[in-house]
Write a protein that holds these residues in place. Sequence first.
Motif, PDB file in Angstrom:
ATOM      1  N   PRO A  14       0.837  -1.208   0.000  1.00 20.59           N
ATOM      2  CA  PRO A  14       0.000   0.000   0.000  1.00 20.59           C
ATOM      3  C   PRO A  14       0.868   1.253   0.000  1.00 20.59           C
ATOM      4  O   PRO A  14       1.905   1.305   0.665  1.00 20.59           O
ATOM      5  CB  PRO A  14      -0.801  -0.115   1.290  1.00 20.59           C
ATOM      6  CG  PRO A  14      -0.191  -1.199   2.089  1.00 20.59           C
ATOM      7  CD  PRO A  14       0.669  -2.012   1.206  1.00 20.59           C
ATOM      8  N   LEU A  15       0.457   2.252  -0.777  1.00 20.90           N
ATOM      9  CA  LEU A  15       1.193   3.517  -0.828  1.00 20.90           C
ATOM     10  C   LEU A  15       1.008   4.316   0.457  1.00 20.90           C
ATOM     11  O   LEU A  15       1.911   5.003   0.910  1.00 20.90           O
ATOM     12  CB  LEU A  15       0.740   4.344  -2.028  1.00 20.90           C
ATOM     13  CG  LEU A  15       1.012   3.729  -3.399  1.00 20.90           C
ATOM     14  CD1 LEU A  15       0.416   4.601  -4.499  1.00 20.90           C
ATOM     15  CD2 LEU A  15       2.506   3.528  -3.611  1.00 20.90           C
ATOM     16  N   ASN A  16      -0.177   4.245   1.016  1.00 23.32           N
ATOM     17  CA  ASN A  16      -0.490   4.926   2.277  1.00 23.32           C
ATOM     18  C   ASN A  16      -0.807   3.861   3.312  1.00 23.32           C
ATOM     19  O   ASN A  16      -1.660   3.011   3.083  1.00 23.32           O
ATOM     20  CB  ASN A  16      -1.691   5.855   2.098  1.00 23.32           C
ATOM     21  CG  ASN A  16      -1.421   6.902   1.044  1.00 23.32           C
ATOM     22  OD1 ASN A  16      -0.540   7.717   1.199  1.00 23.32           O
ATOM     23  ND2 ASN A  16      -2.165   6.846  -0.049  1.00 23.32           N
ATOM     24  N   LYS A  17      -0.128   3.923   4.439  1.00 21.86           N
ATOM     25  CA  LYS A  17      -0.288   2.868   5.440  1.00 21.86           C
ATOM     26  C   LYS A  17      -1.049   3.295   6.682  1.00 21.86           C
ATOM     27  O   LYS A  17      -1.354   2.476   7.529  1.00 21.86           O
ATOM     28  CB  LYS A  17       1.082   2.317   5.828  1.00 21.86           C
ATOM     29  CG  LYS A  17       1.760   1.601   4.676  1.00 21.86           C
ATOM     30  CD  LYS A  17       3.051   0.982   5.091  1.00 21.86           C
ATOM     31  CE  LYS A  17       3.663   0.243   3.915  1.00 21.86           C
ATOM     32  NZ  LYS A  17       4.885  -0.432   4.278  1.00 21.86           N
ATOM     33  N   THR A  18      -1.358   4.577   6.813  1.00 22.96           N
ATOM     34  CA  THR A  18      -2.086   5.058   7.989  1.00 22.96           C
ATOM     35  C   THR A  18      -3.168   6.043   7.567  1.00 22.96           C
ATOM     36  O   THR A  18      -2.913   6.920   6.752  1.00 22.96           O
ATOM     37  CB  THR A  18      -1.133   5.749   8.986  1.00 22.96           C
ATOM     38  OG1 THR A  18      -0.084   4.847   9.326  1.00 22.96           O
ATOM     39  CG2 THR A  18      -1.866   6.149  10.246  1.00 22.96           C
ATOM     40  N   PHE A  19      -4.353   5.857   8.099  1.00 21.59           N
ATOM     41  CA  PHE A  19      -5.486   6.736   7.839  1.00 21.59           C
ATOM     42  C   PHE A  19      -6.114   7.095   9.176  1.00 21.59           C
ATOM     43  O   PHE A  19      -6.272   6.236  10.034  1.00 21.59           O
ATOM     44  CB  PHE A  19      -6.521   6.038   6.946  1.00 21.59           C
ATOM     45  CG  PHE A  19      -5.959   5.616   5.620  1.00 21.59           C
ATOM     46  CD1 PHE A  19      -6.032   6.460   4.530  1.00 21.59           C
ATOM     47  CD2 PHE A  19      -5.338   4.386   5.482  1.00 21.59           C
ATOM     48  CE1 PHE A  19      -5.494   6.087   3.311  1.00 21.59           C
ATOM     49  CE2 PHE A  19      -4.801   3.994   4.268  1.00 21.59           C
ATOM     50  CZ  PHE A  19      -4.877   4.847   3.176  1.00 21.59           C
ATOM     51  N   ALA A  20      -6.456   8.374   9.336  1.00 20.93           N
ATOM     52  CA  ALA A  20      -7.060   8.818  10.591  1.00 20.93           C
ATOM     53  C   ALA A  20      -8.100   9.886  10.284  1.00 20.93           C
ATOM     54  O   ALA A  20      -7.988  10.599   9.288  1.00 20.93           O
ATOM     55  CB  ALA A  20      -5.984   9.376  11.525  1.00 20.93           C
ATOM     56  N   PRO A  21      -9.106  10.023  11.141  1.00 23.29           N
ATOM     57  CA  PRO A  21     -10.107  11.063  10.930  1.00 23.29           C
ATOM     58  C   PRO A  21      -9.472  12.443  11.074  1.00 23.29           C
ATOM     59  O   PRO A  21      -8.588  12.636  11.911  1.00 23.29           O
ATOM     60  CB  PRO A  21     -11.137  10.804  12.027  1.00 23.29           C
ATOM     61  CG  PRO A  21     -10.493   9.888  12.988  1.00 23.29           C
ATOM     62  CD  PRO A  21      -9.364   9.214  12.307  1.00 23.29           C
ATOM     63  N   THR A  33      -4.133  -6.112   8.186  1.00 23.87           N
ATOM     64  CA  THR A  33      -2.943  -6.734   7.615  1.00 23.87           C
ATOM     65  C   THR A  33      -2.863  -6.440   6.115  1.00 23.87           C
ATOM     66  O   THR A  33      -3.860  -6.077   5.485  1.00 23.87           O
ATOM     67  CB  THR A  33      -2.940  -8.259   7.834  1.00 23.87           C
ATOM     68  OG1 THR A  33      -4.063  -8.829   7.173  1.00 23.87           O
ATOM     69  CG2 THR A  33      -2.956  -8.617   9.316  1.00 23.87           C
ATOM     70  N   ILE A  34      -1.691  -6.612   5.563  1.00 19.82           N
ATOM     71  CA  ILE A  34      -1.488  -6.309   4.148  1.00 19.82           C
ATOM     72  C   ILE A  34      -2.271  -7.277   3.259  1.00 19.82           C
ATOM     73  O   ILE A  34      -2.785  -6.879   2.218  1.00 19.82           O
ATOM     74  CB  ILE A  34       0.018  -6.275   3.821  1.00 19.82           C
ATOM     75  CG1 ILE A  34       0.632  -5.084   4.568  1.00 19.82           C
ATOM     76  CG2 ILE A  34       0.272  -6.178   2.320  1.00 19.82           C
ATOM     77  CD1 ILE A  34       2.119  -4.972   4.513  1.00 19.82           C
ATOM     78  N   GLU A  88      -0.440  -2.979   8.111  1.00 18.08           N
ATOM     79  CA  GLU A  88       0.888  -3.549   8.327  1.00 18.08           C
ATOM     80  C   GLU A  88       0.790  -5.023   8.691  1.00 18.08           C
ATOM     81  O   GLU A  88      -0.237  -5.500   9.157  1.00 18.08           O
ATOM     82  CB  GLU A  88       1.619  -2.795   9.439  1.00 18.08           C
ATOM     83  CG  GLU A  88       0.894  -2.822  10.759  1.00 18.08           C
ATOM     84  CD  GLU A  88       1.522  -1.929  11.817  1.00 18.08           C
ATOM     85  OE1 GLU A  88       1.635  -2.404  12.961  1.00 18.08           O
ATOM     86  OE2 GLU A  88       1.873  -0.784  11.496  1.00 18.08           O
ATOM     87  N   GLY A  89       1.872  -5.741   8.454  1.00 24.57           N
ATOM     88  CA  GLY A  89       1.978  -7.135   8.877  1.00 24.57           C
ATOM     89  C   GLY A  89       1.157  -8.096   8.036  1.00 24.57           C
ATOM     90  O   GLY A  89       0.637  -7.748   6.987  1.00 24.57           O
TER      91      GLY A  89
END
Length: 119
Positions: A14-21, A33-34, A88-89
């Motif tokens: 994934p190009l972006n690994k973290t998303f948050a409001p 997980t991936i 991740e993972g």
Amino acid sequence: MSRPIKWRKICCMPLNKTFAPSGSKPQGKITMTIDEYETIRLMDLENCTQETCAMAMNVARTTVQKIYEEARYKLADALINGKELSIEGGEFRLCDGHNQNCVRASCRLLQRGELLQNK
């Protein structure tokens, strides 16, 4: 003796690994997980069937169904409850571009030798 791990094939990280409001503090954190991310990508973005997704990932269709259900639950929980989503993972191997069952155009072009000729 335990059963050996069957690694799931994924096409790309994934190009972006973290998303948050935005605008508020996350109400917790969820880790996808991936391989769960890959099922979402294949089935929801690429419009693959469970069977096609299973072939691309080199696992059984029932395994894809289980992974997909877990991924969709995590995605819904993050969206509805305002949680941070981290990707991740997991148990996976990155595709080398030679998977005959790959649904990505770049892998199919590499198999036919066209990708190298076009560069």
